[in-house]
Enzyme design. Sequence first.
Site, PDB file in Angstrom:
ATOM      1  N   ASN A 102      -5.263  19.876  -1.328  1.00 50.99           N
ATOM      2  CA  ASN A 102      -6.356  20.818  -1.541  1.00 50.99           C
ATOM      3  C   ASN A 102      -5.868  22.255  -1.646  1.00 50.99           C
ATOM      4  OD1 ASN A 102      -9.329  19.638  -1.430  1.00 50.99           O
ATOM      5  ND2 ASN A 102      -7.936  18.294  -0.313  1.00 50.99           N
TER       6      ASN A 102
ATOM      7  N   SER B  11      -4.071  16.461   5.730  1.00 52.22           N
ATOM      8  CA  SER B  11      -4.416  17.705   6.416  1.00 52.22           C
ATOM      9  C   SER B  11      -4.413  18.924   5.506  1.00 52.22           C
ATOM     10  CB  SER B  11      -3.477  17.917   7.601  1.00 52.22           C
ATOM     11  OG  SER B  11      -3.627  16.853   8.512  1.00 52.22           O
ATOM     12  N   GLY B  12      -4.562  18.716   4.191  1.00 49.14           N
ATOM     13  CA  GLY B  12      -4.859  19.854   3.333  1.00 49.14           C
ATOM     14  C   GLY B  12      -3.821  20.310   2.324  1.00 49.14           C
TER      15      GLY B  12
ATOM     16  N   TYR C  22       0.792  -1.226   0.000  1.00 43.09           N
ATOM     17  CA  TYR C  22       0.000   0.000   0.000  1.00 43.09           C
ATOM     18  C   TYR C  22       0.830   1.283   0.000  1.00 43.09           C
ATOM     19  CZ  TYR C  22      -3.437   3.473   0.651  1.00 43.09           C
ATOM     20  OH  TYR C  22      -4.215   4.564   0.435  1.00 43.09           O
TER      21      TYR C  22
ATOM     22  N   GLU D  88     -11.791  29.439   0.263  1.00 43.23           N
ATOM     23  CA  GLU D  88     -11.748  30.583   1.176  1.00 43.23           C
ATOM     24  C   GLU D  88     -10.357  30.782   1.798  1.00 43.23           C
ATOM     25  OE1 GLU D  88     -14.495  32.870   2.060  1.00 43.23           O
ATOM     26  OE2 GLU D  88     -14.929  32.044   0.078  1.00 43.23           O
TER      27      GLU D  88
ATOM     28  N   ARG E 100      -4.213  19.875  11.867  1.00 42.83           N
ATOM     29  CA  ARG E 100      -5.583  19.867  12.385  1.00 42.83           C
ATOM     30  C   ARG E 100      -5.552  20.166  13.872  1.00 42.83           C
ATOM     31  NH1 ARG E 100      -9.424  17.044   9.151  1.00 42.83           N
ATOM     32  NH2 ARG E 100      -8.420  16.460   7.191  1.00 42.83           N
TER      33      ARG E 100
ATOM     34  N   SER F 199      -0.012  14.446   7.134  1.00 45.00           N
ATOM     35  CA  SER F 199      -0.765  13.607   6.203  1.00 45.00           C
ATOM     36  C   SER F 199      -2.264  13.854   6.346  1.00 45.00           C
ATOM     37  CB  SER F 199      -0.450  12.141   6.480  1.00 45.00           C
ATOM     38  OG  SER F 199       0.926  11.926   6.282  1.00 45.00           O
TER      39      SER F 199
ATOM     40  N   ASN G   6      -8.925   6.641   3.993  1.00 47.41           N
ATOM     41  CA  ASN G   6      -7.625   6.898   3.352  1.00 47.41           C
ATOM     42  C   ASN G   6      -7.613   6.373   1.906  1.00 47.41           C
ATOM     43  OD1 ASN G   6      -4.896   7.831   3.281  1.00 47.41           O
ATOM     44  ND2 ASN G   6      -4.186   5.730   3.602  1.00 47.41           N
ATOM     45  N   SER G   7      -8.786   6.300   1.271  1.00 42.62           N
ATOM     46  CA  SER G   7      -8.797   5.884  -0.136  1.00 42.62           C
ATOM     47  C   SER G   7      -8.175   6.998  -0.978  1.00 42.62           C
ATOM     48  CB  SER G   7     -10.221   5.591  -0.589  1.00 42.62           C
ATOM     49  OG  SER G   7     -11.071   6.674  -0.309  1.00 42.62           O
TER      50      SER G   7
HETATM   51  P1  GTP Z   1      -1.449  13.543   2.265  1.00 44.91           P
HETATM   52  O1  GTP Z   1      -1.604  13.177   0.821  1.00 44.91           O
HETATM   53  O2  GTP Z   1      -1.873  12.442   3.186  1.00 44.91           O
HETATM   54  O3  GTP Z   1      -0.092  14.041   2.613  1.00 44.91           O
HETATM   55  O4  GTP Z   1      -2.555  14.668   2.607  1.00 44.91           O
HETATM   56  P2  GTP Z   1      -2.778  16.205   2.212  1.00 44.91           P
HETATM   57  O5  GTP Z   1      -2.113  17.073   3.219  1.00 44.91           O
HETATM   58  O6  GTP Z   1      -2.467  16.448   0.791  1.00 44.91           O
HETATM   59  O7  GTP Z   1      -4.348  16.339   2.490  1.00 44.91           O
HETATM   60  P3  GTP Z   1      -5.545  16.640   1.484  1.00 44.91           P
HETATM   61  O8  GTP Z   1      -5.437  17.993   0.838  1.00 44.91           O
HETATM   62  O9  GTP Z   1      -5.720  15.483   0.589  1.00 44.91           O
HETATM   63  O10 GTP Z   1      -6.761  16.722   2.506  1.00 44.91           O
HETATM   64  C1  GTP Z   1      -7.152  15.663   3.322  1.00 44.91           C
HETATM   65  C2  GTP Z   1      -8.567  15.842   3.792  1.00 44.91           C
HETATM   66  O11 GTP Z   1      -8.752  17.122   4.391  1.00 44.91           O
HETATM   67  C3  GTP Z   1      -9.580  15.752   2.659  1.00 44.91           C
HETATM   68  O12 GTP Z   1     -10.678  15.002   3.098  1.00 44.91           O
HETATM   69  C4  GTP Z   1      -9.963  17.183   2.410  1.00 44.91           C
HETATM   70  O13 GTP Z   1     -11.265  17.308   1.903  1.00 44.91           O
HETATM   71  C5  GTP Z   1      -9.817  17.819   3.793  1.00 44.91           C
HETATM   72  N1  GTP Z   1      -9.450  19.267   3.693  1.00 44.91           N
HETATM   73  C6  GTP Z   1      -8.483  19.797   2.911  1.00 44.91           C
HETATM   74  N2  GTP Z   1      -8.453  21.155   3.017  1.00 44.91           N
HETATM   75  C7  GTP Z   1      -9.422  21.479   3.898  1.00 44.91           C
HETATM   76  C8  GTP Z   1      -9.899  22.726   4.424  1.00 44.91           C
HETATM   77  O14 GTP Z   1      -9.416  23.818   4.086  1.00 44.91           O
HETATM   78  N3  GTP Z   1     -10.906  22.655   5.332  1.00 44.91           N
HETATM   79  C9  GTP Z   1     -11.465  21.465   5.714  1.00 44.91           C
HETATM   80  N4  GTP Z   1     -12.441  21.492   6.609  1.00 44.91           N
HETATM   81  N5  GTP Z   1     -11.056  20.280   5.229  1.00 44.91           N
HETATM   82  C10 GTP Z   1     -10.047  20.283   4.339  1.00 44.91           C
HETATM   83  C1  SPV Z   2       0.943  10.659   3.475  1.00 47.46           C
HETATM   84  O1  SPV Z   2       0.593   9.770   4.276  1.00 47.46           O
HETATM   85  O2  SPV Z   2       1.455  11.730   3.855  1.00 47.46           O
HETATM   86  C2  SPV Z   2       0.701  10.481   2.025  1.00 47.46           C
HETATM   87  C3  SPV Z   2       0.188   9.193   1.552  1.00 47.46           C
HETATM   88  O3  SPV Z   2       0.947  11.398   1.256  1.00 47.46           O
HETATM   89  S1  SPV Z   2       1.427   7.965   1.466  1.00 47.46           S
HETATM   90  O4  SPV Z   2       2.013   8.015   0.118  1.00 47.46           O
HETATM   91  O5  SPV Z   2       0.752   6.676   1.669  1.00 47.46           O
HETATM   92  O6  SPV Z   2       2.437   8.204   2.447  1.00 47.46           O
HETATM   93 MN    MN Z   3       1.868  13.163   2.282  1.00 46.91          MN
END
Ligand code: GTP
Ligand code: SPV
Ligand code: MN
Length: 585
Positions: free
Chosen positions: A260, A256-257, A203, A496, A401, A254, A368-369
């Site tokens: 996005n 946490s945004g 995975y 926002e 978070r 991970s 985590n899908s």
């Molecule tokens: P990894 O790939 O694990 O490193 O994660 P990441 O930091 O790229 O997180 P990602 O942007 O995929 O966001 C993870 C989750 O947080 C998703 O379910 C998003 O919808 C949610 N999320 C992202 N940005 C925001 C935000 O500004 N507000 C809220 N409430 N949720 C958010």
């Molecule tokens: C993380 O966990 O921060 C990710 C997904 O970006 S993984 O590639 O599984 O580590």
């Molecule tokens: Mn990551």
Amino acid sequence: MMTSRGLFQNEDVDKEVGDVVELLNPKKVTMLHGKPEEYEMLVSRLLGEGRLIKLNETTYPNCYLARSNPNDVARTEQNTYICTDSKEEAGPTNNWLDRREAKEMLFKLIANASAGKELYVLPYVLGPNGSEYSQVGIEITDSAYVAANQMIIALVGDAAIERLEKGEEHVLGIHQTMQLDPNKRYIAHFPKERLIISVNTDYGGNALLSKKCHALRIASAIAKEKGFMTEHMMAIEVTTPEGKSYGISGAFPSSSGKTNLAMINPPEDFKGWKVRLLSDDIIWLFEHGGGVNAINPEYGFFGVAPGTNDKTNPNAMRSINSNTIFTNVALTTEIEPWWEGLGEPPQGLIDWQGRSYDPKNGPAAHPNSRFTTPIRQYPYLSDKYTAAEGMKINAMLFGGRRTTLVPLVFEAYNWAHGVLLGAMLRAETTAAVVGKVGVVRNDPMAMRPFCGYNMADYFAHWLKMGEQIRDKPKIYMINWFRKDENGKYIWPGFGENMRVLKWIIERASGGARDAVETPIGMVPSIESFDYGKVSREQAEKLLYVDKEGWLKELEEVKPFLESFGERMPRELWGEFYKLKERLEE
Ligand code: GTP
Ligand code: SPV
Ligand code: MN
């Protein structure tokens, strides 16, 4: 026994790879040159084995669904090791194994592990090919699923082979699926040997070795030696209506945004603003022309699916509807992928484990899908993405978070103060890693799981880089995740967040935006801050500095910082006590 020689002309590489192949003892070896036919071959094999399901070709062309073993759906930090001579080198935040003992044990464990199977050799480049900061690696895997994903997230094939034949330094990753036995799962890193061994997992970050294992853990050790940085950061280029561009990077733990924020779609009233993506997960940073520049080592996204929809992230939705592998999402009767956040669960939904959806079994898609998508499909990619010298970074963000305490945004007084804020970062855990979700833990610079050496030395490295970079980025702390009494997010987030970026840009460029000096740093004044849709009362709450709360935070963080003992840079303790004094005044 098949011949394991002749894959490479370069004798050293050929021997290195050949010896591993011999040990694994597969029935066949296939070297991947990065051709589309090879990807198709992997996919058709996986379809034949039932490991992939083909999605609706009309609405999701060339997209597939993969289902993992339910015991193997996220990174497992308890099985992740840094293997060095001493535990001190790995530090208190990493699991440690003696590198000689670990190598012996693991090479024993993987002997004949590929018996009767086909093995794939994937030479890959990380970063713009031709950039002096790019790196080469080789992943040897028995998993066609891993190989197909790797072909999306790294530049697999001839570009790397060419560099390997010339004898370029590289990282070797060995991945074996084995029985997926969680008790014999090892994700072992050997920074000195530039070696990764990952077994009993298939995975994500555990098995796609170019990503967290190479681009962060091993590369972090290389970066410390060579004087650059490897960070768990997204990065974007924001252009104002006046045509001025700013590079912003952000380290959030991970799930946490990062993805996005990297794909942010500015709100309606941001006419003339442009955002371009450099990276959604990892950057490598180096001194350049007095400032600091970033490159993205990756060639694809491995992004979180749940929560992604046309409102929160329209740009992602546009990018992931073709040539994408979805892992552990749900499946509709239209043979389309589905996950929480896309509205009401449709009739006849099949959950991520292939069962008829029943809320009693938990969410339809695993929290985590993920989607694996080529980065070139992203419609707003920065033209700096392919630039050998990367993109200049003007502001760096840390965040995680936090339901309470941490304001929406504040600015560090200087680099050392910013490094302390990064070192003090605490955040609630998420589904990206196996374990309890929603527990606050220390996650310095969002790198706790990804630093390949002692984090005290990593903090020292940050301070040292600060000395070398004349034109330092400003450092900010952000928090999109404050909740009200009813457990609802106060800040609407997503698009926002542009309002926060605007304030940051005006500050970082020496602009006029007002800020209030507080013990923790510069906080936007409520009069100057464009808080958009939330009420003034809510905005005041989001910007409030709770001195008592921060003093308690310091008390709680202190034992963590103390756990690094004498190795902890004095300068950071100095910053810690200065902050404490400001709070006590
Ligand atoms: P990894 O790939 O694990 O490193 O994660 P990441 O930091 O790229 O997180 P990602 O942007 O995929 O966001 C993870 C989750 O947080 C998703 O379910 C998003 O919808 C949610 N999320 C992202 N940005 C925001 C935000 O500004 N507000 C809220 N409430 N949720 C958010
Ligand atoms: C993380 O966990 O921060 C990710 C997904 O970006 S993984 O590639 O599984 O580590
Ligand atoms: Mn990551």
